[in-house]
Design a protein around this motif. Structure first.
Motif, PDB file in Angstrom:
ATOM      1  N   GLU A   6       0.818  -1.213   0.000  1.00 20.74           N
ATOM      2  CA  GLU A   6       0.000   0.000   0.000  1.00 20.74           C
ATOM      3  C   GLU A   6       0.853   1.266   0.000  1.00 20.74           C
TER       4      GLU A   6
ATOM      5  N   ASP B  98      -0.531  -4.903   3.240  1.00 16.33           N
ATOM      6  CA  ASP B  98      -1.044  -3.669   3.836  1.00 16.33           C
ATOM      7  C   ASP B  98      -0.457  -3.613   5.244  1.00 16.33           C
TER       8      ASP B  98
ATOM      9  N   ASP C 241      -3.787  -1.621   7.967  1.00 15.97           N
ATOM     10  CA  ASP C 241      -5.145  -1.437   7.458  1.00 15.97           C
ATOM     11  C   ASP C 241      -6.003  -0.902   8.592  1.00 15.97           C
TER      12      ASP C 241
ATOM     13  N   ASP D  93      -6.038  -4.558   0.640  1.00 17.03           N
ATOM     14  CA  ASP D  93      -7.074  -4.559   1.678  1.00 17.03           C
ATOM     15  C   ASP D  93      -7.766  -5.910   1.794  1.00 17.03           C
TER      16      ASP D  93
END
Length: 279
Positions: free
Chosen positions: A80, A97, A100, A228
């Motif tokens: 990310e 990620d 998150d 995600d």
């Protein structure tokens, strides 16, 4: 295949690679927990409305990438916070990620996680998601089931829509008046016909909760990114949950607009919100 053979041949080894992902997630989480305890000193930037990024995110991604690349130097990365590189072995790619639920994190809410998925030939085959403040480690590999803190994950199952807990996320609908109006109709229908509706704000962890049966339905109104949902889609599908697009097709990790639920609940909720039937 032995671990030694897997490493020599650069192949996936469930025990080794799940342990590696777990180590990376815990290491990143250690730094994040320290940052979470010192939020008043954390430097935070705003990328857009409700979209925050902090030095904590970047540092956590560096930690994860460092651990994974040391053990698997030929595999690629998608993260990310900007890590995007093709590996010498094009079969494999880590999808990361490092934090998150950043919005929750920077506001002092504990619902956030570190999540890592492994992709082989475009298919997600393993995942680890760690919720540090609850010390809950979810993991799975394709065909091997889902585990929570090393034990098989037993899903709480509810079959009646009126008893269902619904997780929703407005996602990109917040940026478009027509889409947000449609999202609001979904929420209104769920509020009227289901037990409760929640917006938790950390899709990766929400999918873990769906896999565990803490949620019965998850509706994301658009904008979820591969990092995600990659690991979470594996968990829920290992639990027999279906994930579909607005066209009624199986959703992939590039489908940020989706509905996920066990088959009977998916059918009932789809009818409630006029979502296309599974085709």
């Amino acid at each position: 295949m032995s671990k030694a053979a897997a490493l020599k041949n650069n192949d996936f080894d469930p025990a080794f690679d799940i342990a590696l992902m777990t180590e990376a997630a815990r290491s990143a989480a250690a730094g994040l927990k320290a940052d979470f305890a010192a939020l008043d000193t954390l430097v935070i930037d705003e990328k857009g409305p409700g979209d925050f990024v902090s030095r904590a995110d970047r540092k956590a991604e560096e930690t994860v990438v460092g651990i994974l690349s040391t053990a698997r130097p030929d595999w690629g990365f998608l993260g990310e916070e900007g890590t995007d590189r093709r590996g010498n072995d094009a079969r494999f790619r880590w999808i990361i990620d490092p934090l998150d639920g950043t919005n929750n994190f920077v506001h002092g809410l504990p619902h956030w996680c570190v999540t890592i998925a492994l992709e082989r030939h475009g298919e997600i085959i393993a995942g680890v998601t760690y919720s540090p403040l609850l010390d809950e480690m979810f993991h799975a590999y394709k065909g091997g089931g889902v585990f929570l803190n090393g034990q098989p994950l037993k899903r709480m199952a509810r079959h009646d829509l009126k008893n269902a807990m619904i997780d929703v996320d407005p996602g990109h609908a917040r940026r478009d008046a027509a889409q947000f109006a449609q999202f609001s109709k979904v929420v209104a229908a769920a509020e009227k016909h289901c037990a409760a509706v929640r917006i938790e704000g950390a899709g990766a962890l929400d999918l873990c909760y769906l896999a565990a049966g803490r949620f019965d339905v998850m509706f994301h109104a658009g904008g979820a990114k591969p990092w995600d949902i990659a690991a979470g889609f594996l968990y829920v599908r290992e639990q027999g949950i279906i994930v579909t697009t607005p066209e009624g097709k199986p959703a992939g990790i590039d489908n940020g607009l989706f509905l996920a639920a066990a088959p009977a609940m998916h059918k009932a909720f789809s009818a409630l919100i006029e979502w296309p039937a599974v085709s």
